[in-house]
Design an enzyme around this catalytic site. Sequence first.
Site, PDB file in Angstrom:
ATOM      1  CG  MET A   4      -2.232   0.546   0.993  1.00 30.96           C
ATOM      2  SD  MET A   4      -3.310  -0.064   2.289  1.00 30.96           S
ATOM      3  CE  MET A   4      -2.127  -0.550   3.565  1.00 30.96           C
ATOM      4  N   PRO A   5       2.182   1.122  -0.073  1.00 33.50           N
ATOM      5  CG  PRO A   5       4.349   0.427   0.352  1.00 33.50           C
ATOM      6  CD  PRO A   5       3.032  -0.077  -0.126  1.00 33.50           C
ATOM      7  CE1 TYR A   6       1.325   8.600  -4.992  1.00 34.92           C
ATOM      8  CE2 TYR A   6       2.513   9.943  -3.406  1.00 34.92           C
ATOM      9  CZ  TYR A   6       1.926   9.794  -4.642  1.00 34.92           C
ATOM     10  OH  TYR A   6       1.955  10.833  -5.538  1.00 34.92           O
TER      11      TYR A   6
ATOM     12  CB  VAL B 131       0.713   3.987  -5.953  1.00 37.78           C
ATOM     13  CG1 VAL B 131       0.637   5.132  -6.956  1.00 37.78           C
ATOM     14  CG2 VAL B 131      -0.577   3.176  -5.966  1.00 37.78           C
TER      15      VAL B 131
END
Lengths: 68, 68, 68, 68, 68, 68
Positions: free
Chosen positions: E1-3, E41
């Site tokens: 889920m990192p950005y 992402v």
Amino acid sequence: MPYINIKITDESVTAEQKAKLIQGATQLLVDVLNKNPATTVVVIDEVNTDNWGIGGEVVTKLREQAQS
Amino acid sequence: MPYINIKITDESVTAEQKAKLIQGATQLLVDVLNKNPATTVVVIDEVNTDNWGIGGEVVTKLREQAQS
Amino acid sequence: MPYINIKITDESVTAEQKAKLIQGATQLLVDVLNKNPATTVVVIDEVNTDNWGIGGEVVTKLREQAQS
Amino acid sequence: MPYINIKITDESVTAEQKAKLIQGATQLLVDVLNKNPATTVVVIDEVNTDNWGIGGEVVTKLREQAQS
Amino acid sequence: MPYINIKITDESVTAEQKAKLIQGATQLLVDVLNKNPATTVVVIDEVNTDNWGIGGEVVTKLREQAQS
Amino acid sequence: MPYINIKITDESVTAEQKAKLIQGATQLLVDVLNKNPATTVVVIDEVNTDNWGIGGEVVTKLREQAQS
């Protein structure tokens, strides 16, 4: 001169892991674009799971569901 | 209407210093671009030195080296 | 080591004005927090007026209303 | 696949309110652009009122003036 | 889920190089934090050299000086 | 006073759709947190599909695969 911002959920990330993210991201820009590491900046934001959503759901709730 | 984001390391910045950053950044946009200060927004992010890297090194470590 | 991001609408800002924003923002961090200018980064984002809203209105429309 | 970042002042926002912001922002991208909610990410940043300025004034001070 | 957001100057970066940045940054988060790549992402911003400053100088000018 | 940044891929988003995103995001902050719309700012970034990655893949490539 690149600037890299890494946003992750605030879930017990250690100082050692953060150091690896900083080293790895800096090296990536050297390897791919031959950027000067001396002026490459990396900033890590740790975000409370109450403040992060995906699929319209709060991550805090997704974590609870994953554990039950 | 400008939006200015200032990211600095979290190292004992006082409320008075933050006020000066906000005033100064707002005035800069007035002086250079004649922007309306009433809708100029400034947000200051203070980042833990463990979460900021430059030259592939964590700032926490750079600060320790500078003091020794 | 500060990182400053200035977002403004894309309305004929000149290279000279951008240079003044970069100089002024860098100097502000020197004056207020005694930061090292050599590693202070400023990034200016120019945003199309169709992509900027305030008060729920698109800036393109606000500019048209202001001129009529 | 959209990424939405909501910055608000840190003033007693509840977990329930954050969940509503995440749901609402995700739904907005579905409604307007038919985006896939499964990969839509929302991140909420709560900013100390000392670190937020508008009109050249620190929000902490604006809040005090509004109450007096 | 990192950005992950990578900001670089807009200087003839190829699609292949961008693909390598995206792959590398995603893999870094897998390697260091065991993050799920499916929801990681990466967004790359290419910034005009007129809009990037370091040391109070515009990068366009620094590039000219480096070549002369 | 909230600031909302919406990042989407640059794929033929119309001015009307952008206006709806700006209206909807502003209204969301009014509905959930009773924020003043007059000082609520929304900025939309449209990102080239070459510059956006998910799952380690460039979106340009994912779009091609989805169509074939």
